[in-house]
Design a protein around this motif. Structure first.
Motif, mmCIF file in Angstrom:
data_model
loop_
_atom_site.group_PDB
_atom_site.id
_atom_site.type_symbol
_atom_site.label_atom_id
_atom_site.label_comp_id
_atom_site.label_asym_id
_atom_site.label_seq_id
_atom_site.Cartn_x
_atom_site.Cartn_y
_atom_site.Cartn_z
ATOM 1 N N ALA A 76 0.634 -1.179 -0.014
ATOM 2 C CA ALA A 76 -0.002 -0.038 0.105
ATOM 3 C C ALA A 76 0.874 1.210 0.128
ATOM 4 O O ALA A 76 1.915 1.349 0.870
ATOM 5 C CB ALA A 76 -0.958 0.016 1.261
ATOM 6 N N ALA A 77 0.661 2.066 -0.895
ATOM 7 C CA ALA A 77 1.434 3.323 -1.080
ATOM 8 C C ALA A 77 1.306 4.221 0.140
ATOM 9 O O ALA A 77 0.313 4.348 0.689
ATOM 10 C CB ALA A 77 1.224 4.270 -2.347
ATOM 11 N N THR A 78 2.515 4.825 0.555
ATOM 12 C CA THR A 78 2.541 5.519 1.810
ATOM 13 C C THR A 78 1.578 6.614 1.767
ATOM 14 O O THR A 78 1.529 7.347 0.755
ATOM 15 C CB THR A 78 4.359 6.000 2.172
ATOM 16 N N ASN A 79 1.052 6.791 2.985
ATOM 17 C CA ASN A 79 -0.075 7.891 3.147
ATOM 18 C C ASN A 79 -0.969 8.057 2.040
ATOM 19 O O ASN A 79 -1.383 9.108 1.657
ATOM 20 C CB ASN A 79 0.713 9.421 2.950
ATOM 21 N N SER A 80 -1.497 6.598 1.512
ATOM 22 C CA SER A 80 -2.733 6.664 0.815
ATOM 23 C C SER A 80 -3.842 7.224 1.274
ATOM 24 O O SER A 80 -4.043 6.943 2.720
ATOM 25 C CB SER A 80 -2.895 5.223 0.338
ATOM 26 N N PHE A 81 -4.884 8.083 0.856
ATOM 27 C CA PHE A 81 -5.983 8.637 1.394
ATOM 28 C C PHE A 81 -7.040 7.725 1.187
ATOM 29 O O PHE A 81 -8.237 8.129 0.735
ATOM 30 C CB PHE A 81 -6.147 10.037 0.672
ATOM 31 N N PHE A 82 -6.931 6.519 2.041
ATOM 32 C CA PHE A 82 -8.028 5.830 2.377
ATOM 33 C C PHE A 82 -8.462 5.939 3.792
ATOM 34 O O PHE A 82 -7.663 5.527 4.706
ATOM 35 C CB PHE A 82 -7.643 4.250 2.027
ATOM 36 N N SER A 83 -9.590 6.575 3.858
ATOM 37 C CA SER A 83 -9.574 7.311 5.481
ATOM 38 C C SER A 83 -10.820 6.410 6.312
ATOM 39 O O SER A 83 -11.809 6.006 5.724
ATOM 40 C CB SER A 83 -9.975 8.806 5.531
ATOM 41 N N ILE A 84 -10.538 6.405 7.593
ATOM 42 C CA ILE A 84 -11.532 5.542 8.437
ATOM 43 C C ILE A 84 -11.941 6.695 9.618
ATOM 44 O O ILE A 84 -10.949 7.719 9.796
ATOM 45 C CB ILE A 84 -11.017 4.360 9.024
ATOM 46 N N LEU A 85 -12.887 6.647 10.358
ATOM 47 C CA LEU A 85 -13.323 7.329 11.263
ATOM 48 C C LEU A 85 -13.407 6.453 12.679
ATOM 49 O O LEU A 85 -13.953 5.346 12.608
ATOM 50 C CB LEU A 85 -14.684 8.096 11.106
ATOM 51 N N VAL A 86 -12.576 6.853 13.480
ATOM 52 C CA VAL A 86 -12.597 6.172 14.857
ATOM 53 C C VAL A 86 -13.087 6.690 16.143
ATOM 54 O O VAL A 86 -12.499 7.809 16.266
ATOM 55 C CB VAL A 86 -11.067 5.481 15.305
ATOM 56 N N PHE A 87 -14.062 6.215 16.789
ATOM 57 C CA PHE A 87 -14.630 7.289 17.964
ATOM 58 C C PHE A 87 -14.091 6.199 19.154
ATOM 59 O O PHE A 87 -14.675 5.285 19.408
ATOM 60 C CB PHE A 87 -15.849 7.414 17.657
ATOM 61 N N ASN A 88 -13.497 6.794 20.082
ATOM 62 C CA ASN A 88 -13.072 6.180 21.410
ATOM 63 C C ASN A 88 -12.533 4.993 21.008
ATOM 64 O O ASN A 88 -13.030 3.787 21.703
ATOM 65 C CB ASN A 88 -14.334 6.275 22.434
ATOM 66 N N ASP A 89 -11.450 4.682 20.284
ATOM 67 C CA ASP A 89 -10.771 3.530 19.584
ATOM 68 C C ASP A 89 -11.941 2.393 19.183
ATOM 69 O O ASP A 89 -11.306 1.315 18.891
ATOM 70 C CB ASP A 89 -10.083 2.812 20.951
ATOM 71 N N LEU A 101 -1.569 0.757 -5.291
ATOM 72 C CA LEU A 101 -1.118 -0.236 -5.176
ATOM 73 C C LEU A 101 0.523 -0.388 -5.845
ATOM 74 O O LEU A 101 0.665 -0.083 -7.000
ATOM 75 C CB LEU A 101 -1.823 -1.433 -5.540
ATOM 76 N N VAL A 102 1.505 -0.729 -4.833
ATOM 77 C CA VAL A 102 2.881 -0.782 -5.611
ATOM 78 C C VAL A 102 3.176 -2.382 -5.668
ATOM 79 O O VAL A 102 3.107 -3.059 -4.828
ATOM 80 C CB VAL A 102 3.700 -0.404 -4.538
ATOM 81 N N PRO A 103 3.257 -3.128 -6.884
ATOM 82 C CA PRO A 103 3.480 -4.461 -7.077
ATOM 83 C C PRO A 103 4.703 -4.894 -6.400
ATOM 84 O O PRO A 103 5.803 -4.265 -6.498
ATOM 85 C CB PRO A 103 3.620 -4.424 -8.505
ATOM 86 N N GLN A 104 4.624 -6.066 -5.778
ATOM 87 C CA GLN A 104 5.719 -6.749 -5.114
ATOM 88 C C GLN A 104 6.080 -8.144 -5.731
ATOM 89 O O GLN A 104 5.193 -8.793 -6.116
ATOM 90 C CB GLN A 104 5.371 -6.861 -3.588
ATOM 91 N N GLY A 105 7.276 -8.404 -5.815
ATOM 92 C CA GLY A 105 7.680 -9.649 -6.006
ATOM 93 C C GLY A 105 7.639 -10.145 -7.453
ATOM 94 O O GLY A 105 7.676 -9.135 -8.252
ATOM 95 N N ARG A 106 8.017 -11.381 -7.751
ATOM 96 C CA ARG A 106 8.068 -11.755 -9.375
ATOM 97 C C ARG A 106 6.624 -11.642 -9.825
ATOM 98 O O ARG A 106 5.495 -11.972 -9.275
ATOM 99 C CB ARG A 106 8.418 -13.179 -9.291
ATOM 100 N N PRO A 107 6.625 -11.344 -11.224
ATOM 101 C CA PRO A 107 5.167 -10.949 -11.976
ATOM 102 C C PRO A 107 4.696 -12.161 -12.087
ATOM 103 O O PRO A 107 5.518 -13.307 -12.253
ATOM 104 C CB PRO A 107 5.869 -10.360 -12.995
ATOM 105 N N VAL A 108 3.550 -12.130 -11.952
ATOM 106 C CA VAL A 108 2.762 -13.477 -12.371
ATOM 107 C C VAL A 108 2.247 -13.919 -13.774
ATOM 108 O O VAL A 108 1.854 -12.955 -14.571
ATOM 109 C CB VAL A 108 1.385 -13.391 -11.601
#
Length: 682
Positions: A76-89, A101-108
């Motif tokens: 997951a790219a750093t600081n991706s703006f996929f946000s959630i709301l959390v109230f009292n944990d 998405l940043v691909p990882q590993g050997r291409p399929v």
């Protein structure tokens, strides 16, 4: 831990963020008077991983009755703006946004071409609450939708600030089905998705009876205290070396390593069974021979690979750590592994599983089932006689370590010109004490971004990159001495840094009438065969010395070809082999020939060789030290197709001076140079 299923998500959004913040949906145990009093956090993705487990048969319209699973792994790219709301944990809602998405590993392989072409620009997108589906996977640049996602569940761990999205089914979109020419396959299930993300707050609001009383906007971690674009792991220090066991004529040694991320991007550090973390080989070398103990430079030991598992957030290299750790080595941060940790035998995997240029390896690369260990298994395996100080008086020893990671290669593919796979090796000189068991003490500071052979006094080296962008680099170093009147000693060392194709033969031309003697070959000990070691039939790599063939105009050393023996004693990555002889003629510039093991045509390389007649060049001797030129940066290509071997770039140098933690050197691609001329004898 809080959990929200997809079915309740839209309702919670209405209840929680409707006309007033007083309308929170709260847990039953809360009283009405304090139901809307507490801390509300808006959080985004700091880092994480995403896996698309797809069925290749379903994607390709096969009528097979069984699935053909394949895992597409992404960071997951750093600081991706996929946000959630959390109230009292407690997790309350997710907002519209996306994770790059940043691909990882050997291409399929065998992916539909349309999907394969978009792998480097995919996003997971959270849609608005009134949409038919909660999330989709689409191409960020074109907007083309590949998959709808349904049936998933959100879990949030407040203590670790971790968001998990599990159980989501991937349904083929109408657009994708139509593009494949199979419109009837729209909405068919072709896989599952899982997301694991570390979240970070960007807004913290204190509420009393539903009214906001204060708001804080926390500073995000500094994203780029490093100095090199992209992720860039280096060996920042080799603080210690220890012996941990013995067996027969050998001892087992391990080297402590401190990694540093000199890059501006956090480096992936996900532990096995995930395959996006560094692996760490360790090597040991000895310089000895001749009147001043600098005639030859040999590798006397090599280990298997330590698999990295958790990154700390130290600042040993003084880059300025951004505080990111755990599944990532943050920009500027450092992470120490002790000698005992690097020598822990169950944490070490075979080199045979790893492509040293791409950094790719399978999730089973550290399988120790069906075998047991002795005192030297998988550690730096060294013959006692190579360390015995009664037999090696005046010799000099050097420890070396390397970090190989798939993240650097994947970044290079997506960002040509930001390829940091060539500076991951560092070395340090150690003293050795003992005759049958040994202790080691560091002498000079660790030399960054340089293989150990560059400490060879008086040598000349050339760097070769046979297939830029598709495979790694190797070096030839050589030194010619004149031990007595009318006799010249020729010493060659071939070092493979990260060349996957490996080296199978080495040939030196001979002039007319040249007489040679004392022909020699040296290679480090190999591991025996182990169950699940990645070699052909688990037989281990051969230790058979290379055969020598001498003709009227050349001398050639060679091991078996790949077709003859896939486990032949080739010069694989992270190893150095030596070739030597004496001759009755002085050196002149010449073209040696190297044959590759797995693929590629033979290549010529600038060296010196003995020739009869003519005007000989002066005999090389030790001279003032200089710093070697930086290695070139490879240019990534879209398709890794082997090309004919290129003419190597010859770079003249002599032994580098060990200096304490140098500042990073700008990288460049040097222009071709003529073959080096040895320095005149003083």
């Amino acid at each position: 831990m809080s959990k929200i299923t997809l079915s309740g998500f839209a309702l919670l959004s209405v209840l929680f963020f409707g006309s007033s913040l007083e309308n929170y949906a709260v847990q039953a145990r809360q009283n009405a008077s304090d139901a809307s009093t507490g801390t509300l956090q808006k959080m985004i993705v700091e880092n994480g991983s995403v896996t698309l487990n797809v069925d290749l048969n379903g994607l390709n319209g096969s009528n097979a009755l069984v699935t053909r699973p394949a895992a597409l792994q992404f960071a997951a790219a750093t600081n991706s703006f996929f946000s959630i709301l959390v109230f009292n944990d407690q997790l309350r809602s997710a907002e519209s946004g996306s994770i790059a998405l940043v691909p990882q590993g050997r291409p399929v392989s065998l992916l539909p071409s349309l999907l394969a072409a978009s792998l480097k620009q995919l996003v997971v997108e959270k849609l608005p609450a009134d949409s038919a589906f909660d999330m989709v996977v689409r191409d960020a640049k074109t907007g083309f939708m590949f998959f709808k996602i349904e049936g998933h569940e959100y879990d949030y761990d407040a203590k670790r600030q971790l968001l998990d999205v599990q159980g989501g089914r991937l349904l083929m979109s109408k657009e994708f089905a139509a593009a494949l020419g199979r419109p009837a396959d729209a909405n068919s299930a072709v896989g599952k998705i899982s997301i694991s993300a570390r979240m970070q707050p960007i807004e913290v609001t204190q509420l009393i009876n539903g009214e906001p009383k204060s708001m804080v906007l926390p500073a995000l971690p500094n994203p780029n205290p490093g100095t090199t674009p992209g992720p860039d792991v280096i060996v920042g220090d080799l603080p210690a070396m220890q012996q941990f066991g013995s067996a027969g004529t050998q001892v087992g040694v391990a080297i402590a390593t401190t990694s540093c991320n000199a890059g501006t991007e956090d480096l992936d550090w996900f532990a096995l069974p995930q395959t996006d973390h560094p692996v760490i080989p360790q090597n040991l070398y000895r310089m000895s021979g001749g009147a001043d103990n600098t005639e030859r430079f040999e590798q006397i030991g090599q280990s298997w690979l330590k698999h990295a598992f958790t990154a700390l957030t130290l600042n040993a290299c003084n880059f300025g750590c951004n505080g990111v750790g755990g599944s990532h080595l943050g920009s500027g941060c450092s992470d120490p592994y002790s000698a005992s940790l690097n020598g822990g035998q169950t944490g070490i995997g075979s080199r045979a599983w790893v492509n040293p240029f791409t950094g790719a390896y399978p999730s089973t690369a550290n399988n120790h089932s069906s075998h047991s260990h002795d005192g030297v298994s998988h550690r730096v395996r060294v013959e006692v006689d190579d360390l015995n100080q009664s037999l090696n008086q005046g010799a000099t020893y050097f420890a070396e370590a390397q970090y190989v990671t798939p993240h650097e290669y994947m970044w290079c593919q997506a960002h040509p010109g930001e390829c940091n796979m060539y500076n991951n090796v560092s070395y340090r000189q150690f003293s050795v004490s003992g005759t049958t068991s040994f202790t080691f003490s560091p002498l000079n500071p660790t030399v960054w971004r340089r293989p150990a052979f560059m400490a060879w006094t008086g040598m000349t080296m050339n760097q070769i990159e046979p297939d830029p962008g598709n495979d790694g680099i190797w070096f030839v170093a050589y030194k010619v001495t004149n031990p007595s009147a009318g006799l010249w000693h020729y010493e060659y060392a071939l070092y493979n840094e990260n060349l996957d194709r490996a080296i199978q033969s080495f040939s030196v031309p001979l002039g007319p009438g040249v007489n040679i003697s004392n022909i020699g070959f040296h290679a480090p000990p190999q591991e025996p065969g182990w169950a699940n070691d990645g070699t052909f039939n688990n037989q281990g790599y051969s230790s058979t010395p290379w055969t020598v063939t001498q003709t009227q105009d050349s001398i050639t050393w060679a091991t078996e070809t790949f077709i003859e023996n896939p486990n032949a004693n080739a010069i694989r990555w992270g190893t150095l082999y030596n070739f030597r002889f004496d001759a009755d003629q002085p050196p002149e510039n010449a073209d040696g020939t190297v044959g590759y093991f797995k693929t590629g045509s033979p290549a010529t390389v600038a060296i010196q060789g003995p020739f009869g007649g003519g005007s000989p060049t002066p005999t090389p001797t030790a001279s003032a030290t200089v710093t070697p030129t930086p290695t070139p940066t490879a240019t990534a290509t879209a398709t890794a197709t082997p090309t004919a071997t290129a003419t190597p770039t010859a770079t003249a140098t002599t032994t580098p001076t060990a200096t304490p933690r140098p500042t990073p050197t700008p990288r460049f691609s040097p222009p071709p140079r003529p073959r080096p001329t040895p320095l005149p004898r003083p």
